[in-house]
Design a protein around this motif. Sequence first.
Motif, PDB file in Angstrom:
ATOM      1  N   PHE A   1       0.638   6.300  -7.196  1.00 24.68           N
ATOM      2  CA  PHE A   1      -0.549   7.077  -7.554  1.00 24.68           C
ATOM      3  C   PHE A   1      -0.377   8.557  -7.226  1.00 24.68           C
ATOM      4  CE2 PHE A   1      -2.609   2.801  -6.889  1.00 24.68           C
ATOM      5  CZ  PHE A   1      -2.631   2.515  -8.243  1.00 24.68           C
TER       6      PHE A   1
ATOM      7  N   LEU B   1      -5.452  -2.025  -9.578  1.00 22.88           N
ATOM      8  CA  LEU B   1      -5.434  -0.573  -9.407  1.00 22.88           C
ATOM      9  C   LEU B   1      -4.427   0.122 -10.313  1.00 22.88           C
ATOM     10  CD1 LEU B   1      -6.073  -0.222  -5.606  1.00 22.88           C
ATOM     11  CD2 LEU B   1      -7.575   0.447  -7.476  1.00 22.88           C
TER      12      LEU B   1
ATOM     13  N   SER C   1     -14.773  -2.674  -8.776  1.00 25.33           N
ATOM     14  CA  SER C   1     -13.652  -3.089  -7.954  1.00 25.33           C
ATOM     15  C   SER C   1     -13.222  -1.904  -7.100  1.00 25.33           C
ATOM     16  CB  SER C   1     -12.511  -3.581  -8.861  1.00 25.33           C
ATOM     17  OG  SER C   1     -11.480  -4.149  -8.081  1.00 25.33           O
ATOM     18  N   TRP C   2     -11.974  -1.904  -6.650  1.00 24.41           N
ATOM     19  CA  TRP C   2     -11.486  -0.807  -5.818  1.00 24.41           C
ATOM     20  C   TRP C   2     -11.565   0.527  -6.547  1.00 24.41           C
ATOM     21  CZ3 TRP C   2      -8.564  -5.448  -6.070  1.00 24.41           C
ATOM     22  CH2 TRP C   2      -8.642  -6.239  -4.929  1.00 24.41           C
ATOM     23  N   ASP C   3     -11.548   0.506  -7.861  1.00 26.07           N
ATOM     24  CA  ASP C   3     -11.650   1.732  -8.639  1.00 26.07           C
ATOM     25  C   ASP C   3     -12.953   2.483  -8.366  1.00 26.07           C
ATOM     26  OD1 ASP C   3     -12.766  -0.585 -10.075  1.00 26.07           O
ATOM     27  OD2 ASP C   3     -13.294   0.876 -11.626  1.00 26.07           O
TER      28      ASP C   3
ATOM     29  N   GLN D   1      -4.424  -6.836  -6.109  1.00 25.62           N
ATOM     30  CA  GLN D   1      -4.934  -5.484  -5.896  1.00 25.62           C
ATOM     31  C   GLN D   1      -4.053  -4.450  -6.591  1.00 25.62           C
ATOM     32  OE1 GLN D   1      -4.841  -4.030  -1.798  1.00 25.62           O
ATOM     33  NE2 GLN D   1      -6.887  -3.177  -2.076  1.00 25.62           N
TER      34      GLN D   1
ATOM     35  N   TRP E   1      -4.087   6.245  -0.709  1.00 25.87           N
ATOM     36  CA  TRP E   1      -5.032   5.671  -1.668  1.00 25.87           C
ATOM     37  C   TRP E   1      -5.667   4.360  -1.204  1.00 25.87           C
ATOM     38  CZ3 TRP E   1      -6.583   8.369  -5.885  1.00 25.87           C
ATOM     39  CH2 TRP E   1      -5.813   9.487  -6.230  1.00 25.87           C
ATOM     40  N   HIS E   2      -5.031   3.637  -0.316  1.00 28.65           N
ATOM     41  CA  HIS E   2      -5.552   2.331   0.075  1.00 28.65           C
ATOM     42  C   HIS E   2      -6.290   2.321   1.407  1.00 28.65           C
ATOM     43  CE1 HIS E   2      -3.122   0.786  -3.178  1.00 28.65           C
ATOM     44  NE2 HIS E   2      -3.750  -0.356  -3.034  1.00 28.65           N
TER      45      HIS E   2
ATOM     46  N   SER F   1      -0.210   2.229 -17.941  1.00 30.80           N
ATOM     47  CA  SER F   1      -0.996   1.328 -17.087  1.00 30.80           C
ATOM     48  C   SER F   1      -1.246   0.005 -17.777  1.00 30.80           C
ATOM     49  CB  SER F   1      -2.346   1.978 -16.729  1.00 30.80           C
ATOM     50  OG  SER F   1      -2.137   2.974 -15.787  1.00 30.80           O
TER      51      SER F   1
ATOM     52  N   GLU G   1       0.818  -1.209   0.000  1.00 32.67           N
ATOM     53  CA  GLU G   1       0.000   0.000   0.000  1.00 32.67           C
ATOM     54  C   GLU G   1       0.853   1.261   0.000  1.00 32.67           C
ATOM     55  OE1 GLU G   1      -3.095  -0.232   2.953  1.00 32.67           O
ATOM     56  OE2 GLU G   1      -3.918  -2.059   2.040  1.00 32.67           O
TER      57      GLU G   1
ATOM     58  N   LEU H   1      -7.065   2.578 -11.835  1.00 31.48           N
ATOM     59  CA  LEU H   1      -6.813   3.904 -11.265  1.00 31.48           C
ATOM     60  C   LEU H   1      -5.699   4.600 -12.033  1.00 31.48           C
ATOM     61  CD1 LEU H   1      -7.278   6.098  -9.144  1.00 31.48           C
ATOM     62  CD2 LEU H   1      -5.833   4.788  -7.575  1.00 31.48           C
TER      63      LEU H   1
ATOM     64  N   ASN I   1     -11.971   6.313  -8.471  1.00 33.87           N
ATOM     65  CA  ASN I   1     -12.127   6.964  -9.767  1.00 33.87           C
ATOM     66  C   ASN I   1     -13.184   8.058  -9.790  1.00 33.87           C
ATOM     67  OD1 ASN I   1     -10.016   5.431 -10.623  1.00 33.87           O
ATOM     68  ND2 ASN I   1     -11.121   4.358 -12.232  1.00 33.87           N
TER      69      ASN I   1
END
Length: 161
Positions: free
Chosen positions: A42, A139, A86-88, A135, A64-65, A152, A35, A143, A92
């Motif tokens: 990020f 991301l 998802s985590w986005d 993860q 971010w996490h 990315s 993380e 992200l 986002n």
Amino acid sequence: KICQPLLAKQTEVVVPFREATLFRQTYPIEQYHSESFASLHFNSLAKKYPGFRNNIGCGGVIDWHFGPFAFRGDLAYKWLEYEGNSWDAQFNPFVQGVKTDGWRVLSVEVEFKLPREMKEQEEGRKEWTGKRLYQLNVLFDLLGKELGDDESGSYVPRNIV
């Protein structure tokens, strides 16, 4: 503490930032490192957007996490309209708000301790290190793209023999 910048109309979104010593001491070491690494990445992408630059006592960075965050109630439509699954789906919408609507995202430091039992359950276990890697990959793609990273999804070296 988390809502004060919202109530003072200093920002549209607040993302709490874990106090560094407690984060390092109370989280599984693999989670702490993954993380921390992801936040460095990020934040390097986010710094080009003015809405991420002026954070309260956190060196201009977003954690971010760290799951909890707060936003102005009238902005809930961004999350309701977002189609990610998802985590986005957490990040986002506020990244889009920064990019297209001039939102500001601030961090405030919080003293959060992960329960000892959780650290003991996860640390040194391959199923959890695998989750951390998954993860990061998800991301870095979703992200990372939202933050304008043209690379990315292509971080695997192509010239490995």
